[in-house]
Design a protein around this motif. Structure first.
Motif, PDB file in Angstrom:
ATOM      1  N   LEU A 316     -19.607  53.861  47.672  1.00 19.64           N
ATOM      2  CA  LEU A 316     -20.820  54.649  47.869  1.00 19.64           C
ATOM      3  C   LEU A 316     -21.919  53.717  48.348  1.00 19.64           C
ATOM      4  N   CYS A 317     -22.287  53.839  49.613  1.00 18.74           N
ATOM      5  CA  CYS A 317     -23.207  52.886  50.218  1.00 18.74           C
ATOM      6  C   CYS A 317     -24.466  53.577  50.716  1.00 18.74           C
ATOM      7  N   ALA A 318     -25.509  52.792  50.843  1.00 11.72           N
ATOM      8  CA  ALA A 318     -26.761  53.312  51.372  1.00 11.72           C
ATOM      9  C   ALA A 318     -26.576  53.759  52.816  1.00 11.72           C
ATOM     10  N   PRO A 319     -27.338  54.767  53.271  1.00 14.80           N
ATOM     11  CA  PRO A 319     -27.259  55.156  54.678  1.00 14.80           C
ATOM     12  C   PRO A 319     -27.506  53.956  55.584  1.00 14.80           C
ATOM     13  N   LYS A 320     -26.723  53.867  56.627  1.00 22.76           N
ATOM     14  CA  LYS A 320     -26.800  52.802  57.623  1.00 22.76           C
ATOM     15  C   LYS A 320     -26.254  51.475  57.108  1.00 22.76           C
ATOM     16  N   ALA A 321     -25.800  51.436  55.857  1.00 27.45           N
ATOM     17  CA  ALA A 321     -25.269  50.173  55.340  1.00 27.45           C
ATOM     18  C   ALA A 321     -23.854  49.921  55.828  1.00 27.45           C
ATOM     19  N   ASN A 322     -23.033  50.947  55.880  1.00 29.22           N
ATOM     20  CA  ASN A 322     -21.656  50.761  56.329  1.00 29.22           C
ATOM     21  C   ASN A 322     -21.630  50.167  57.730  1.00 29.22           C
ATOM     22  N   GLY A 323     -20.856  49.124  57.878  1.00 25.76           N
ATOM     23  CA  GLY A 323     -20.759  48.485  59.178  1.00 25.76           C
ATOM     24  C   GLY A 323     -21.862  47.486  59.450  1.00 25.76           C
ATOM     25  N   HIS A 324     -22.840  47.398  58.552  1.00 26.49           N
ATOM     26  CA  HIS A 324     -23.949  46.474  58.775  1.00 26.49           C
ATOM     27  C   HIS A 324     -23.984  45.346  57.756  1.00 26.49           C
ATOM     28  N   GLY A 325     -23.038  45.325  56.823  1.00 24.72           N
ATOM     29  CA  GLY A 325     -23.055  44.250  55.857  1.00 24.72           C
ATOM     30  C   GLY A 325     -22.095  44.484  54.718  1.00 24.72           C
ATOM     31  N   TYR A 326     -22.226  43.622  53.713  1.00 26.97           N
ATOM     32  CA  TYR A 326     -21.250  43.581  52.641  1.00 26.97           C
ATOM     33  C   TYR A 326     -21.781  44.093  51.311  1.00 26.97           C
ATOM     34  N   GLY A 327     -23.093  44.159  51.141  1.00 28.60           N
ATOM     35  CA  GLY A 327     -23.642  44.604  49.876  1.00 28.60           C
ATOM     36  C   GLY A 327     -23.206  43.753  48.707  1.00 28.60           C
ATOM     37  N   ASN A 328     -23.195  42.433  48.888  1.00 27.16           N
ATOM     38  CA  ASN A 328     -22.645  41.543  47.869  1.00 27.16           C
ATOM     39  C   ASN A 328     -23.612  41.194  46.746  1.00 27.16           C
ATOM     40  N   MET A 329     -24.907  41.305  46.976  1.00 26.98           N
ATOM     41  CA  MET A 329     -25.890  40.796  46.019  1.00 26.98           C
ATOM     42  C   MET A 329     -26.400  41.919  45.128  1.00 26.98           C
ATOM     43  N   HIS A 330     -26.152  41.809  43.827  1.00 28.01           N
ATOM     44  CA  HIS A 330     -26.535  42.847  42.881  1.00 28.01           C
ATOM     45  C   HIS A 330     -27.332  42.229  41.738  1.00 28.01           C
ATOM     46  N   VAL A 331     -28.476  42.815  41.436  1.00 28.53           N
ATOM     47  CA  VAL A 331     -29.380  42.280  40.418  1.00 28.53           C
ATOM     48  C   VAL A 331     -28.914  42.725  39.039  1.00 28.53           C
ATOM     49  N   LEU A 332     -28.725  41.754  38.150  1.00 31.46           N
ATOM     50  CA  LEU A 332     -28.160  42.028  36.833  1.00 31.46           C
ATOM     51  C   LEU A 332     -29.210  42.570  35.862  1.00 31.46           C
ATOM     52  N   GLU A 333     -28.715  43.285  34.882  1.00 31.37           N
ATOM     53  CA  GLU A 333     -29.590  43.911  33.886  1.00 31.37           C
ATOM     54  C   GLU A 333     -30.417  42.899  33.109  1.00 31.37           C
ATOM     55  N   PHE A 358     -34.389  51.751  53.782  1.00 32.34           N
ATOM     56  CA  PHE A 358     -34.141  52.307  55.101  1.00 32.34           C
ATOM     57  C   PHE A 358     -34.923  53.622  55.179  1.00 32.34           C
ATOM     58  N   ASP A 359     -34.261  54.725  55.411  1.00 31.30           N
ATOM     59  CA  ASP A 359     -34.964  55.997  55.570  1.00 31.30           C
ATOM     60  C   ASP A 359     -34.841  56.914  54.367  1.00 31.30           C
ATOM     61  N   GLU A 360     -34.266  56.402  53.267  1.00 27.07           N
ATOM     62  CA  GLU A 360     -34.034  57.270  52.120  1.00 27.07           C
ATOM     63  C   GLU A 360     -34.431  56.560  50.835  1.00 27.07           C
ATOM     64  N   PRO A 361     -34.698  57.334  49.773  1.00 31.41           N
ATOM     65  CA  PRO A 361     -35.003  56.702  48.480  1.00 31.41           C
ATOM     66  C   PRO A 361     -33.788  55.928  47.972  1.00 31.41           C
ATOM     67  N   TYR A 362     -34.064  54.801  47.314  1.00 26.46           N
ATOM     68  CA  TYR A 362     -32.975  53.981  46.792  1.00 26.46           C
ATOM     69  C   TYR A 362     -32.248  54.714  45.678  1.00 26.46           C
ATOM     70  N   ASN A 363     -30.924  54.673  45.744  1.00 34.02           N
ATOM     71  CA  ASN A 363     -30.066  55.302  44.744  1.00 34.02           C
ATOM     72  C   ASN A 363     -29.357  54.193  43.968  1.00 34.02           C
ATOM     73  N   PRO A 364     -29.567  54.089  42.656  1.00 32.34           N
ATOM     74  CA  PRO A 364     -28.912  53.022  41.879  1.00 32.34           C
ATOM     75  C   PRO A 364     -27.394  53.033  41.980  1.00 32.34           C
ATOM     76  N   LEU A 365     -26.801  54.171  42.363  1.00 30.85           N
ATOM     77  CA  LEU A 365     -25.349  54.233  42.490  1.00 30.85           C
ATOM     78  C   LEU A 365     -24.844  53.439  43.689  1.00 30.85           C
ATOM     79  N   TRP A 366     -25.763  52.986  44.533  1.00 27.55           N
ATOM     80  CA  TRP A 366     -25.363  52.146  45.656  1.00 27.55           C
ATOM     81  C   TRP A 366     -25.056  50.716  45.211  1.00 27.55           C
ATOM     82  N   SER A 367     -25.308  50.382  43.964  1.00 23.84           N
ATOM     83  CA  SER A 367     -25.059  49.038  43.435  1.00 23.84           C
ATOM     84  C   SER A 367     -24.264  49.152  42.149  1.00 23.84           C
TER      85      SER A 367
END
Length: 526
Positions: A316-333, A358-367
């Motif tokens: 489950l990725c942010a809009p426009k994220a697929n194909g543009h990167g890896y989403g590797n960095m996640h901020v810990l609790e 990007f163009d949408e509100p951040y969804n925590p489920l993207w991380s």
């Protein structure tokens, strides 16, 4: 800085250990060697940038830079999402590629600095002989900075104080205890005394005497704790106070200004890694080119591809994220919980539910952790149309005035038990974050040293989050018996919490170097 000609790129290759012809294909420019090139100011103008350019290598590479992999991930701040690695969980070993890359790039930069330092006395065509001292001071700052990284990551790593021209010369032994710290301090003192306080705009980014002084104060502070030598706190206080009293630096009005690409090299920044896009790059190109060398002339970080495209473990990725990167960095609790409720610095540290993304509100489920870094990337210039793709050109701030204030607060607190003085410095940083004082009220001065140190540790954690210093802070405080990492730190992972032990105060010496150099010895526990 001035435009760098092709001869600069040739010098970049001359200062490498590896075959540079694989990276560059240039028309012949005549016979260049160490007897014909290192003669004039323009020769050293070109060569001096080769030492600086090595620092770019710590941040480049779409699949994960040295800085991310070695300085950020092994901490209680962030972890990988997709493609997790053993580094997060302290399953460290001597064959780790990124530990080797940190070792290799550090010695590469030291070699480049040494070539400059060794060649300067023999240069015979300088119009202004005083410029030799300036070039030497710049090279010694870079050499000191890289030796410092080696000391704080590998311990008694070999010291290299002259250019290497033979295989035998490359097989250096481990340094004696304290030796690497001594050479760092010596080089920084020379840089401090011989660098200008400021540069003209065409040379923005070159190191200054203020940066050398701040770095020297940092080294004294770290060494005081690494060696359990409290007498060195006085040296740290002296140097860091000199920066504060110089009047050249101040906190910028807004915390976010420090990470805004349009406000680079500002009054709070003492030294930063310079990135740029185009046919000219301030510090020469990164050493790693893509196919056909199309990256030559460019230098950027991997933040836009590793930090920004939020992507969860289930795809489950942010809009426009697929194909543009890896989403590797996640901020810990644990990091998120460290911020006081409503701290204005949160929005410039990590994305929360509903924040513009990007163009949408951040969804925590993207991380997988529920949060993605926003520091640097929120105020960068990366777009879908950026060229070359996946390059974030926002400079890395290496020494900030806020860090100087907090280091000075720590030094006077631990060295002089000056609780009130430490409170005043810490409160400067808090007031910049919240000028009203309603969310982040001033800390009172009538408390114990232990309480003020707790507040100091907290302020460093939230002010400098994701800037690459957290684990180094934990190591030095543990060494000085100020904390116990095993019991006091939550790494946000049960595996990491269970695995951490004393051996992780140092990284392992790379196995490939141990195999080649019998004079090296492995750090304890590996």
């Amino acid at each position: 800085m001035k435009r760098i000609s092709k001869i600069s790129l040739v010098m970049l290759c001359m200062l490498e250990f590896t075959a540079c012809e694989k990276q560059l294909e240039l028309s012949p420019l005549g016979q260049l060697d160490d007897t014909t090139f290192y003669q004039t100011e323009s020769d050293f103008e070109a060569a001096s940038l080769s030492a600086y350019s090595t620092l770019i290598n710590f941040y480049f590479d779409q699949s994960g830079s040295i800085w991310d992999e070695v300085m950020l991930y092994p901490s209680d701040e962030v972890a990988r999402g997709q493609n997790p690695n053993d580094r997060n969980d302290f399953n460290w070993n001597a064959n780790d590629a990124q530990f080797f890359n940190l070792w290799r790039e550090s010695y590469k930069g030291i070699q480049r600095a040494n070539v400059i330092i060794d060649a300067l006395p023999k240069a015979s065509n300088f119009e202004d002989e005083e410029r030799k001292v300036q070039f030497e001071a710049e090279a010694k700052f870079v050499r000191a900075y890289l030796h410092f990284l080696l000391a704080t990551n590998f311990g008694n790593a070999p010291v290299s104080m002259a250019s290497i021209s033979t295989l035998e010369g490359a097989n250096k032994p481990m340094s004696d205890p304290g030796e690497i710290w001594d050479v760092v301090i010596s080089d920084l003192k020379f840089a401090q005394e011989n660098l200008p306080a400021t540069w003209e705009s065409t040379n923005t980014g070159r190191v200054t005497s203020g940066a050398a002084t701040a770095m020297l104060g940092k080294v004294y502070l770290y060494r005081a704790q690494w060696d359990n030598n409290t007498a060195l706190y006085a040296d740290a206080v002296r140097e860091l106070s000199a920066v504060v009293n110089s009047g050249q630096y101040s906190l910028v009005p807004t915390f976010s200004d420090n990470f805004d690409i349009s406000k680079e090299n500002n009054v709070e920044s003492l030294f930063e890694i310079q990135f740029s896009r185009g046919d000219f790059n301030t510090w020469l190109p990164v050493d790693f080119g893509a196919a056909a060398n199309e990256n030559i002339g460019f230098a950027g970080t991997n933040r836009s591809v590793v930090w920004r495209p939020a992507c969860g473990p289930t795809g489950l990725c942010a809009p426009k994220a697929n194909g543009h990167g890896y989403g590797n960095m996640h901020v810990l609790e644990p990091l998120r919980n460290a911020f006081e409720p409503g701290d204005p610095r949160i929005q410039d540290t990590y994305y929360r539910a509903g924040d513009p993304y990007f163009d949408e509100p951040y969804n925590p489920l993207w991380s997988f952790s529920g949060a993605t870094p926003s520091k640097y990337v929120r105020l960068s210039d990366v777009t879908e149309e950026s060229s070359p793709p996946n390059f974030d050109l926002n400079n890395q701030r290496v020494i900030r005035y806020a860090d100087v204030l907090l280091m000075l607060a720590e030094a006077i607190l631990l060295g002089n038990n000056d609780v009130a003085g430490a409170a005043a410095l810490i409160n400067q940083v808090r007031r910049r974050a919240d000028p009203t004082g309603t969310i982040l009220p001033d800390h009172p001065a009538d408390v114990s040293q232990d309480q003020m140190f707790d507040w100091l540790m907290h302020e460093r954690r939230v002010e400098l989050a994701l800037e690459g210093y957290r684990y180094s802070d934990l190591v030095r405080w543990h060494r000085a018996d100020l904390i116990d990492i095993k019991t006091d730190v939550d790494f946000g992972s049960e595996a990491a919490n269970q695995a951490w032990n004393e051996r992780h105060l140092l990284k392992p010496i790379p196995q490939r170097d141990l195999d080649l150099n019998e004079a090296l010895r492995q750090n304890d526990g590996y």
